[in-house]
Design an enzyme around this catalytic site. Structure first.
Site, PDB file in Angstrom:
ATOM      1  N   TRP A  32       0.834  -1.215   0.000  1.00 58.74           N
ATOM      2  CA  TRP A  32       0.000   0.000   0.000  1.00 58.74           C
ATOM      3  C   TRP A  32       0.862   1.256   0.000  1.00 58.74           C
ATOM      4  O   TRP A  32       1.858   1.338   0.703  1.00 58.74           O
ATOM      5  CB  TRP A  32      -0.894  -0.008   1.236  1.00 58.74           C
ATOM      6  CG  TRP A  32      -1.571   1.297   1.525  1.00 58.74           C
ATOM      7  CD1 TRP A  32      -1.051   2.354   2.221  1.00 58.74           C
ATOM      8  CD2 TRP A  32      -2.882   1.700   1.124  1.00 58.74           C
ATOM      9  NE1 TRP A  32      -1.966   3.390   2.284  1.00 58.74           N
ATOM     10  CE2 TRP A  32      -3.102   3.011   1.607  1.00 58.74           C
ATOM     11  CE3 TRP A  32      -3.907   1.066   0.401  1.00 58.74           C
ATOM     12  CZ2 TRP A  32      -4.298   3.702   1.404  1.00 58.74           C
ATOM     13  CZ3 TRP A  32      -5.094   1.757   0.189  1.00 58.74           C
ATOM     14  CH2 TRP A  32      -5.288   3.057   0.689  1.00 58.74           C
ATOM     15  N   ASN A  34       0.149   5.707   0.143  1.00 62.76           N
ATOM     16  CA  ASN A  34      -0.714   6.883   0.018  1.00 62.76           C
ATOM     17  C   ASN A  34       0.140   8.152  -0.036  1.00 62.76           C
ATOM     18  O   ASN A  34       0.997   8.248  -0.926  1.00 62.76           O
ATOM     19  CB  ASN A  34      -1.852   6.914   1.041  1.00 62.76           C
ATOM     20  CG  ASN A  34      -1.481   6.856   2.489  1.00 62.76           C
ATOM     21  OD1 ASN A  34      -1.164   5.795   3.016  1.00 62.76           O
ATOM     22  ND2 ASN A  34      -1.558   7.975   3.186  1.00 62.76           N
ATOM     23  N   ASP A  35      -0.031   9.120   0.822  1.00 64.88           N
ATOM     24  CA  ASP A  35       0.506  10.475   0.631  1.00 64.88           C
ATOM     25  C   ASP A  35       1.975  10.529   0.208  1.00 64.88           C
ATOM     26  O   ASP A  35       2.821   9.833   0.780  1.00 64.88           O
ATOM     27  CB  ASP A  35       0.425  11.270   1.937  1.00 64.88           C
ATOM     28  CG  ASP A  35      -0.969  11.346   2.509  1.00 64.88           C
ATOM     29  OD1 ASP A  35      -1.913  10.841   1.881  1.00 64.88           O
ATOM     30  OD2 ASP A  35      -1.110  11.897   3.610  1.00 64.88           O
ATOM     31  N   PHE A  94       3.677   9.040  10.240  1.00 64.07           N
ATOM     32  CA  PHE A  94       2.758   9.653   9.290  1.00 64.07           C
ATOM     33  C   PHE A  94       3.481  10.694   8.426  1.00 64.07           C
ATOM     34  O   PHE A  94       4.674  10.909   8.550  1.00 64.07           O
ATOM     35  CB  PHE A  94       1.581  10.276  10.031  1.00 64.07           C
ATOM     36  CG  PHE A  94       0.504   9.299  10.442  1.00 64.07           C
ATOM     37  CD1 PHE A  94       0.729   7.932  10.463  1.00 64.07           C
ATOM     38  CD2 PHE A  94      -0.751   9.757  10.801  1.00 64.07           C
ATOM     39  CE1 PHE A  94      -0.260   7.028  10.846  1.00 64.07           C
ATOM     40  CE2 PHE A  94      -1.753   8.868  11.178  1.00 64.07           C
ATOM     41  CZ  PHE A  94      -1.515   7.511  11.208  1.00 64.07           C
ATOM     42  N   ARG A 157      -1.047  16.869  12.247  1.00 64.30           N
ATOM     43  CA  ARG A 157      -0.145  16.040  11.452  1.00 64.30           C
ATOM     44  C   ARG A 157       0.300  16.720  10.149  1.00 64.30           C
ATOM     45  O   ARG A 157      -0.186  17.761   9.774  1.00 64.30           O
ATOM     46  CB  ARG A 157      -0.817  14.704  11.123  1.00 64.30           C
ATOM     47  CG  ARG A 157      -2.181  14.806  10.436  1.00 64.30           C
ATOM     48  CD  ARG A 157      -2.808  13.423  10.278  1.00 64.30           C
ATOM     49  NE  ARG A 157      -4.167  13.463   9.749  1.00 64.30           N
ATOM     50  CZ  ARG A 157      -5.258  13.508  10.488  1.00 64.30           C
ATOM     51  NH1 ARG A 157      -5.170  13.539  11.807  1.00 64.30           N
ATOM     52  NH2 ARG A 157      -6.456  13.546   9.919  1.00 64.30           N
ATOM     53  N   ASP A 158       1.231  16.045   9.496  1.00 65.43           N
ATOM     54  CA  ASP A 158       1.690  16.354   8.131  1.00 65.43           C
ATOM     55  C   ASP A 158       2.486  17.660   8.057  1.00 65.43           C
ATOM     56  O   ASP A 158       2.139  18.575   7.297  1.00 65.43           O
ATOM     57  CB  ASP A 158       0.509  16.422   7.142  1.00 65.43           C
ATOM     58  CG  ASP A 158      -0.458  15.262   7.288  1.00 65.43           C
ATOM     59  OD1 ASP A 158      -0.021  14.193   7.728  1.00 65.43           O
ATOM     60  OD2 ASP A 158      -1.651  15.427   6.969  1.00 65.43           O
ATOM     61  N   TRP A 292      -9.423   8.073  -0.963  1.00 69.60           N
ATOM     62  CA  TRP A 292      -9.726   7.297   0.238  1.00 69.60           C
ATOM     63  C   TRP A 292     -11.051   6.554   0.090  1.00 69.60           C
ATOM     64  O   TRP A 292     -11.217   5.452   0.607  1.00 69.60           O
ATOM     65  CB  TRP A 292      -9.795   8.203   1.453  1.00 69.60           C
ATOM     66  CG  TRP A 292      -8.463   8.666   1.941  1.00 69.60           C
ATOM     67  CD1 TRP A 292      -7.975   9.941   1.932  1.00 69.60           C
ATOM     68  CD2 TRP A 292      -7.424   7.858   2.520  1.00 69.60           C
ATOM     69  NE1 TRP A 292      -6.697   9.977   2.452  1.00 69.60           N
ATOM     70  CE2 TRP A 292      -6.338   8.709   2.827  1.00 69.60           C
ATOM     71  CE3 TRP A 292      -7.306   6.493   2.801  1.00 69.60           C
ATOM     72  CZ2 TRP A 292      -5.167   8.246   3.407  1.00 69.60           C
ATOM     73  CZ3 TRP A 292      -6.129   6.033   3.381  1.00 69.60           C
ATOM     74  CH2 TRP A 292      -5.078   6.902   3.671  1.00 69.60           C
TER      75      TRP A 292
END
Length: 486
Positions: A32, A34-35, A94, A157-158, A292
């Site tokens: 997997w 994602n970002d 994350f 976050r991020d 998502w």
């Protein structure tokens, strides 16, 4: 064996053959993704890290995967660099960003853990040499309790980090009790941080949480990018769910009050965009080309998701413009150019076919009736793009692309005020990206269509003429140059 060693061993032994993946869109070796994370330039290479769970096609405890590139087209697989193995990040490493420093390549990421059974997110640092990274003993360096009361400790976050003159800055996605927002932090040395203020907050219910902020300067303006979650559709401008948006400030100050959000992509598959500045000054954006709520994974895949093609950013009349990075042109194999091709009944054009292509349509005058393109087409499959001036909309329809799941298949957007003048189409194995009016409007789309469906068909309700520049892309050469894990 540590968690990081285990992940590295697993991805080497289970990596997918590059010939079964897209040619020039970054994909994970297995599992997997994602970002995008840590999009940056270090030691002469462009580095992209990403949220990564190598052991499954579904989201899981987040690692940081890693690839690097000399041209943002050929992506070399690098070993995973972060695993959730410390008390402050044991539930996930994350998203975050990266910056080149005198001491090395500095990564900033969100460490996730639990306190009294409640998830807590804080910002952490790691530093390395472009291949191996170590987490700092002082982590976490930015804690949620630095912010005012009422700000969420779970949704924090991020981080995006950058330096201007002697000052270090960081923006972090956040929320209070009611709405999403972007929190701003400052530092004198990149290690010791203090909370400054809320840079911008959602208005009129525009997102319950703002993720993945990015800040940069462009043509004398300040630009803030973020990804609002849980948005209601607004007049074809923003679609339901999670969006990627930009705020273009009126000057180079960090002030976005009263600035309207601009959608970054009108298609199905675009989220968590992140930018970097290249040595030649170009600002380049890349995003997770998935969703998502309706992720698409072909039945044979041992990997999930891909990134968009990197896009060069510019400003036109206050609007953020996106165009494919020019490096793609160095991989053109064959070129065909046509002038004033008459189009009416659904028809193909000689030599215009394929699944690894980059072509541009120019209209001699804006269409006044329906114009269509069918892409990745054969007797069974096809993805249709429609320009409907009478309704004032464009429509992207992947209903017949080979989907077997109940996912979103139609997306619509308003035609720009000046009409449709150009349409640029970039296709890779499992994706279509449309750049309308030289990048004023972009639509990204993932398709699971079999590679054998390679027809391109044009149609028009009334007679119309188009100019056509058509390029095939040398996918075998790109794949052959890509380095795999060893």
């Amino acid at each position: 064996m540590t968690k990081l060693e285990k992940a590295r061993d697993y991805e080497v032994k289970n990596q997918t053959d590059p010939n079964r993946q897209p040619a020039f869109h970054l994909t994970p070796p297995v599992g997997w993704m994602n970002d995008p994370n840590g999009f940056s330039v270090y030691n002469g290479k462009v580095h992209l890290f990403y949220q990564y769970h190598p052991y499954d096609l579904r989201w899981g405890p987040m690692h940081w995967g890693h690839q690097s590139s000399a041209d943002m087209i050929v992506w070399d697989r690098m070993p995973v660099v972060l695993a959730p193995d410390q008390p402050y990040d044991q539930d996930g490493c994350f998203s975050g960003t990266a910056i080149a420093t005198d001491a090395g390549h500095l990564l900033v990421y969100t460490g996730v853990t639990k306190e009294n059974g409640v998830e807590v997110q804080n910002q952490c640092l790691a530093i390395g040499d472009g291949r191996v990274y170590r987490k700092l003993d002082r982590n976490p360096v930015v804690r949620g309790e630095m912010m005012p009361a009422g700000f969420s400790r779970t949704d924090f976050r991020d981080p995006k980090i950058w330096k201007e003159d002697e000052n270090w800055w960081m923006v972090v996605g956040s929320r209070d009790e009611e709405r999403g927002q972007i929190a701003l932090f400052a530092s004198d040395n990149g290690m010791d941080w203090k909370y400054e203020r809320v840079l911008l907050a959602a208005e009129d219910g525009f997102g319950t949480m703002w993720e993945c902020p990015d800040f940069f300067r462009l043509d004398g303006k300040s630009v803030l990018i973020c990804s609002p979650q849980n948005v209601e559709a607004m007049d074809y401008t923003f679609h339901n769910g999670h969006n990627g948006v930009a705020f273009v400030g009126e000057s180079d100050a960090m002030n976005f009050q009263g600035v309207k959000a601009q959608p970054l992509d009108y298609g199905f598959d675009f989220y968590a965009p992140q930018t970097t500045t290249l040595p030649d000054g170009r600002q380049v954006l890349i995003a997770w080309m998935s969703s998502w709520h309706s992720p698409i994974v072909a039945s044979h895949q041992t990997w999930s998701a891909q990134m968009t093609l990197p896009r060069e950013l510019s400003l036109r009349n206050g609007k953020l413009i996106q165009q494919p990075v020019r490096e793609l042109e160095t991989w053109y194999k064959e070129t065909i150019r046509y002038k004033q091709v008459p189009i009416q009944e659904p028809q193909s054009v000689a030599g215009v076919e394929g699944r690894y292509v980059d072509f541009t349509i120019r209209f001699s005058k804006p269409a006044t009736s329906e114009f269509t393109m069918e892409l990745a087409k054969d007797e069974r499959y096809g993805t249709r793009f429609t320009v409907d001036p009478k309704k004032g909309i464009v429509e992207l329809d992947r209903t017949f692309s080979g989907l077997k799941e109940d996912v979103i298949t139609i997306r619509r957007a308003k035609i720009p005020a000046e009409g449709i003048q150009t349409i640029r189409v970039v296709m890779d194995l499992y994706s279509i990206e449309l750049f309308i009016n030289e990048g004023e409007m972009v639509m990204s789309c993932v398709i699971p269509t079999a590679e054998t469906a390679n027809q391109i068909v044009f149609g028009s309700e009334e007679p119309i003429e188009i100019d056509l520049d058509f390029h095939t892309i040398d996918a075998p050469a790109i794949r052959a140059k890509r380095e795999v894990l060893a």
